[in-house]
Design a protein around this motif. Structure first.
Motif, PDB file in Angstrom:
ATOM      1  N   LEU A  66      42.750  19.549 -15.400  1.00 16.50           N
ATOM      2  CA  LEU A  66      42.511  18.121 -15.206  1.00 16.50           C
ATOM      3  C   LEU A  66      42.216  17.815 -13.736  1.00 16.50           C
ATOM      4  CD1 LEU A  66      42.541  15.137 -16.085  1.00 16.50           C
ATOM      5  CD2 LEU A  66      45.029  15.171 -15.800  1.00 16.50           C
ATOM      6  N   PHE A  67      43.028  18.374 -12.850  1.00 18.51           N
ATOM      7  CA  PHE A  67      42.826  18.091 -11.432  1.00 18.51           C
ATOM      8  C   PHE A  67      41.597  18.797 -10.879  1.00 18.51           C
ATOM      9  CE2 PHE A  67      46.954  16.203 -11.688  1.00 18.51           C
ATOM     10  CZ  PHE A  67      46.972  15.261 -10.670  1.00 18.51           C
ATOM     11  N   ALA A  68      41.227  19.929 -11.496  1.00 14.85           N
ATOM     12  CA  ALA A  68      39.968  20.569 -11.102  1.00 14.85           C
ATOM     13  C   ALA A  68      38.791  19.659 -11.465  1.00 14.85           C
ATOM     14  CB  ALA A  68      39.822  21.917 -11.790  1.00 14.85           C
ATOM     15  N   SER A  69      38.911  18.989 -12.595  1.00 21.73           N
ATOM     16  CA  SER A  69      37.874  18.040 -13.004  1.00 21.73           C
ATOM     17  C   SER A  69      37.812  16.861 -12.040  1.00 21.73           C
ATOM     18  CB  SER A  69      38.153  17.536 -14.426  1.00 21.73           C
ATOM     19  OG  SER A  69      38.175  18.616 -15.351  1.00 21.73           O
ATOM     20  N   VAL A  70      38.982  16.399 -11.593  1.00 20.77           N
ATOM     21  CA  VAL A  70      39.023  15.317 -10.602  1.00 20.77           C
ATOM     22  C   VAL A  70      38.369  15.766  -9.304  1.00 20.77           C
ATOM     23  CG1 VAL A  70      40.552  13.892  -9.182  1.00 20.77           C
ATOM     24  CG2 VAL A  70      41.072  14.241 -11.604  1.00 20.77           C
ATOM     25  N   LEU A  71      38.616  17.022  -8.926  1.00 17.56           N
ATOM     26  CA  LEU A  71      38.009  17.545  -7.693  1.00 17.56           C
ATOM     27  C   LEU A  71      36.487  17.569  -7.807  1.00 17.56           C
ATOM     28  CD1 LEU A  71      38.198  18.795  -4.911  1.00 17.56           C
ATOM     29  CD2 LEU A  71      38.560  21.032  -6.000  1.00 17.56           C
ATOM     30  N   VAL A  72      35.975  17.999  -8.966  1.00 23.70           N
ATOM     31  CA  VAL A  72      34.524  17.990  -9.182  1.00 23.70           C
ATOM     32  C   VAL A  72      33.993  16.564  -9.052  1.00 23.70           C
ATOM     33  CG1 VAL A  72      32.708  18.346 -10.897  1.00 23.70           C
ATOM     34  CG2 VAL A  72      34.501  20.061 -10.609  1.00 23.70           C
ATOM     35  N   HIS A  73      34.743  15.612  -9.598  1.00 21.09           N
ATOM     36  CA  HIS A  73      34.385  14.192  -9.513  1.00 21.09           C
ATOM     37  C   HIS A  73      34.254  13.770  -8.048  1.00 21.09           C
ATOM     38  CE1 HIS A  73      34.980   9.859 -10.851  1.00 21.09           C
ATOM     39  NE2 HIS A  73      35.295   9.777  -9.568  1.00 21.09           N
ATOM     40  N   PRO A 120      31.751   9.698 -12.109  1.00 17.16           N
ATOM     41  CA  PRO A 120      31.921   9.659 -13.563  1.00 17.16           C
ATOM     42  C   PRO A 120      30.846  10.446 -14.304  1.00 17.16           C
ATOM     43  CG  PRO A 120      32.241   7.489 -12.629  1.00 17.16           C
ATOM     44  CD  PRO A 120      31.737   8.349 -11.521  1.00 17.16           C
ATOM     45  N   LEU A 121      29.624  10.450 -13.781  1.00 16.73           N
ATOM     46  CA  LEU A 121      28.552  11.222 -14.418  1.00 16.73           C
ATOM     47  C   LEU A 121      28.889  12.709 -14.427  1.00 16.73           C
ATOM     48  CD1 LEU A 121      25.748  11.355 -15.673  1.00 16.73           C
ATOM     49  CD2 LEU A 121      24.785  11.488 -13.357  1.00 16.73           C
ATOM     50  N   ALA A 122      29.457  13.212 -13.333  1.00 16.39           N
ATOM     51  CA  ALA A 122      29.857  14.621 -13.280  1.00 16.39           C
ATOM     52  C   ALA A 122      30.912  14.916 -14.338  1.00 16.39           C
ATOM     53  CB  ALA A 122      30.391  14.952 -11.886  1.00 16.39           C
ATOM     54  N   LEU A 126      30.839  17.549 -17.498  1.00  9.49           N
ATOM     55  CA  LEU A 126      31.920  18.503 -17.761  1.00  9.49           C
ATOM     56  C   LEU A 126      32.468  18.333 -19.175  1.00  9.49           C
ATOM     57  CD1 LEU A 126      33.998  18.498 -14.436  1.00  9.49           C
ATOM     58  CD2 LEU A 126      32.664  20.384 -15.380  1.00  9.49           C
ATOM     59  N   ALA A 127      32.627  17.083 -19.602  1.00 12.02           N
ATOM     60  CA  ALA A 127      33.145  16.831 -20.951  1.00 12.02           C
ATOM     61  C   ALA A 127      32.224  17.448 -22.005  1.00 12.02           C
ATOM     62  CB  ALA A 127      33.281  15.327 -21.182  1.00 12.02           C
ATOM     63  N   ALA A 128      30.922  17.278 -21.822  1.00 13.18           N
ATOM     64  CA  ALA A 128      29.962  17.863 -22.769  1.00 13.18           C
ATOM     65  C   ALA A 128      30.040  19.383 -22.740  1.00 13.18           C
ATOM     66  CB  ALA A 128      28.552  17.385 -22.420  1.00 13.18           C
ATOM     67  N   GLY A 129      30.189  19.953 -21.537  1.00  7.85           N
ATOM     68  CA  GLY A 129      30.286  21.411 -21.427  1.00  7.85           C
ATOM     69  C   GLY A 129      31.532  21.957 -22.095  1.00  7.85           C
ATOM     70  N   PHE A 130      32.677  21.308 -21.858  1.00  9.85           N
ATOM     71  CA  PHE A 130      33.926  21.746 -22.493  1.00  9.85           C
ATOM     72  C   PHE A 130      33.835  21.628 -24.009  1.00  9.85           C
ATOM     73  CE2 PHE A 130      36.197  20.923 -18.363  1.00  9.85           C
ATOM     74  CZ  PHE A 130      36.732  22.203 -18.239  1.00  9.85           C
ATOM     75  N   LEU A 131      33.247  20.536 -24.488  1.00 11.99           N
ATOM     76  CA  LEU A 131      33.137  20.331 -25.927  1.00 11.99           C
ATOM     77  C   LEU A 131      32.246  21.385 -26.560  1.00 11.99           C
ATOM     78  CD1 LEU A 131      33.979  18.497 -28.238  1.00 11.99           C
ATOM     79  CD2 LEU A 131      31.938  17.108 -27.796  1.00 11.99           C
ATOM     80  N   ALA A 132      31.153  21.729 -25.907  1.00  8.58           N
ATOM     81  CA  ALA A 132      30.258  22.757 -26.428  1.00  8.58           C
ATOM     82  C   ALA A 132      30.959  24.116 -26.472  1.00  8.58           C
ATOM     83  CB  ALA A 132      29.002  22.844 -25.558  1.00  8.58           C
ATOM     84  N   ALA A 133      31.718  24.427 -25.412  1.00 12.30           N
ATOM     85  CA  ALA A 133      32.432  25.706 -25.372  1.00 12.30           C
ATOM     86  C   ALA A 133      33.530  25.751 -26.419  1.00 12.30           C
ATOM     87  CB  ALA A 133      33.012  25.926 -23.976  1.00 12.30           C
ATOM     88  N   ALA A 134      34.163  24.622 -26.690  1.00 12.49           N
ATOM     89  CA  ALA A 134      35.250  24.578 -27.662  1.00 12.49           C
ATOM     90  C   ALA A 134      34.770  24.879 -29.082  1.00 12.49           C
ATOM     91  CB  ALA A 134      35.924  23.209 -27.613  1.00 12.49           C
ATOM     92  N   GLN A 135      33.491  24.585 -29.341  1.00  9.88           N
ATOM     93  CA  GLN A 135      32.958  24.841 -30.682  1.00  9.88           C
ATOM     94  C   GLN A 135      32.918  26.334 -31.014  1.00  9.88           C
ATOM     95  OE1 GLN A 135      32.281  22.022 -32.480  1.00  9.88           O
ATOM     96  NE2 GLN A 135      32.900  20.933 -30.618  1.00  9.88           N
ATOM     97  N   ALA A 136      32.932  27.150 -29.968  1.00  5.05           N
ATOM     98  CA  ALA A 136      32.771  28.590 -30.180  1.00  5.05           C
ATOM     99  C   ALA A 136      34.103  29.321 -30.338  1.00  5.05           C
ATOM    100  CB  ALA A 136      31.999  29.201 -29.010  1.00  5.05           C
ATOM    101  N   LEU A 147      40.133  23.870 -23.938  1.00  7.18           N
ATOM    102  CA  LEU A 147      38.758  23.400 -23.877  1.00  7.18           C
ATOM    103  C   LEU A 147      38.616  21.988 -24.456  1.00  7.18           C
ATOM    104  CD1 LEU A 147      36.873  26.670 -24.856  1.00  7.18           C
ATOM    105  CD2 LEU A 147      36.836  25.523 -22.632  1.00  7.18           C
ATOM    106  N   TYR A 148      39.257  21.743 -25.598  1.00  7.44           N
ATOM    107  CA  TYR A 148      39.215  20.399 -26.167  1.00  7.44           C
ATOM    108  C   TYR A 148      39.916  19.392 -25.252  1.00  7.44           C
ATOM    109  CZ  TYR A 148      37.148  21.473 -30.718  1.00  7.44           C
ATOM    110  OH  TYR A 148      36.276  21.830 -31.728  1.00  7.44           O
ATOM    111  N   SER A 149      41.022  19.826 -24.656  1.00  4.72           N
ATOM    112  CA  SER A 149      41.731  18.957 -23.715  1.00  4.72           C
ATOM    113  C   SER A 149      40.852  18.646 -22.515  1.00  4.72           C
ATOM    114  CB  SER A 149      43.035  19.621 -23.253  1.00  4.72           C
ATOM    115  OG  SER A 149      43.920  19.807 -24.336  1.00  4.72           O
ATOM    116  N   GLY A 150      40.116  19.651 -22.040  1.00  2.00           N
ATOM    117  CA  GLY A 150      39.205  19.434 -20.917  1.00  2.00           C
ATOM    118  C   GLY A 150      38.116  18.437 -21.262  1.00  2.00           C
TER     119      GLY A 150
END
Length: 376
Positions: A66-73, A120-122, A126-136, A147-150
């Motif tokens: 979660l905080f890594a995602s905030v850092l990317v933001h 927020p766009l970043a 990331l949300a789309a990327g995590f969701l795509a990876a979670a499908q696998a 991955l779903y949590s991300g």
């Protein structure tokens, strides 16, 4: 979130590295957030995945993610800002997520809106990327859970930050929009600050008042957590409103508004002659000029008034004068932020400075009068 005002000193914490010339800082409050969030997420991890004694390790993994995602933001804010000519000062991860500070305000509404929106766009990317990876992967596995949590956390961070109220990124976009329409930055700041206050009140009402109105007992944990967030938003919005009002006062500032009318006289003048000169032009202050025409001192009015009238004509003006250092002068034609910048430099030398226009003394400015004018 973005902070348009310069930060004079670095935030306390551990420097993790540097990006775009600015330090990435982990504030001590982040440790508290990590512990609290780990304890909050642990029951969900236990309910959704059989990880045995590693439940807290997995929950901590989610917090780090979660905080890594905030850092990317925050890095997205800083990198785009630098590309637009606005140098980031620091990236900070804190109890409330994070913020990016800059060495100055955005120069245009477009830059301000773009820098705010890219965070927020970043997270949406990331949300789309995590969701795509979670499908696998198996959604019941630890990897699937993370991955779903991300995906969910990044989606939440993006949507929450797009709420149109300061200090959130959506508030910065709203500020830029109002700024562009009104051609006044401070008007945008005040408007977005009040919207942020409204968001804080609505958020608290949603957690406490709405359940009571429905006849449902509010969840204590949700109320406490939401109250903390609402208090943070209210404090940030209130600071923005105050900052906007201060900026409005600064932009309207003139020498005439803060200076006491003054006249320059030769340093060889007498107390009586200088007083007559000042009275003739309606000046309240007298400034002594050196042979080169430089303001060298100003008259202490109390001391001058104490000189007996019968000796005022033979009393040198220098006996009731207070020396001014070289450089304690500002251009009398300056206004707004330009005047404040000049006064900031000059008052480092003396709390009282002389305003001059075309080589002529026009006023005496006291730092206390400037502060009072801005506050008023």
């Amino acid at each position: 979130m973005t902070s348009p005002r310069p930060t004079p000193t670095r935030t306390r914490g551990w420097v993790l590295g540097r990006v775009a010339g600015a330090p990435v800082i982990l504030a001590p409050s982040w440790l508290l957030a990590a512990v609290v969030l780990t304890l909050i997420f642990a029951p969900s991890v236990r309910a959704r995945s059989d990880v045995g004694p590693f439940v807290y390790v997995v929950a901590l993994g989610f917090v780090v993610l979660l905080f890594a995602s905030v850092l990317v933001h925050e890095l997205a804010h800083g990198l785009v800002a630098r590309a637009r000519g606005q140098q980031p000062h620091e990236f900070v991860l804190t109890l409330w997520g994070g913020h990016t500070s800059f060495g100055g305000a955005a120069p245009t509404p477009a830059t301000s809106a773009l820098v705010a929106a890219v965070g927020p766009l970043a997270n949406l990317v990331l949300a789309a990327g995590f969701l795509a990876a979670a499908q696998a992967v198996d959604e019941q596995s630890v990897a699937g859970l993370l991955l779903y949590s991300g995906a969910i956390s990044n989606g939440f961070v993006a949507v929450f930050n797009l709420i149109p109220g300061l200090p959130l990124d959506g508030g910065r976009v709203l500020e830029a929009l109002v700024w562009a329409v009104t051609k006044n930055r401070s008007t945008g700041t005040v408007a977005a600050g009040w919207t942020g206050r409204a968001v804080a009140v609505l958020l608290f009402a949603w957690a406490l008042v709405w359940p009571l109105a429905q006849g449902v007992q509010p969840n204590l944990v949700s109320v406490v957590w939401t109250s903390f967030i609402a208090a943070f938003l209210w404090a940030g919005a209130t600071a923005s409103v105050r900052h906007g009002r201060t900026q409005r006062a600064v932009s309207a500032l003139t020498v005439e508004a803060v200076a006491s009318p003054a006249v320059g006289v030769p340093y060889t003048d007498s107390v009586a002659h200088a007083g007559a000169t000042a009275a003739a032009v309606g000046a309240h202050e007298v400034v002594l000029l050196s042979p080169e025409g430089r303001p060298a001192a100003y008259v202490d009015r109390t001391a001058a008034a104490a000189v007996p009238a019968e000796v005022a004509g033979t009393t040198p003006l220098t006996t009731v004068a207070i020396t001014l250092p070289v450089g304690a002068v500002v251009d009398g034609r300056l206004t707004g932020s330009g005047l404040i910048a000049a006064l900031s430099d000059a008052t480092r030398l003396s709390p009282i400075v002389v305003a001059m226009t075309d080589g002529r003394v026009v006023g005496l400015i006291r730092a206390t009068d400037v502060v009072a004018a801005i506050r008023a």
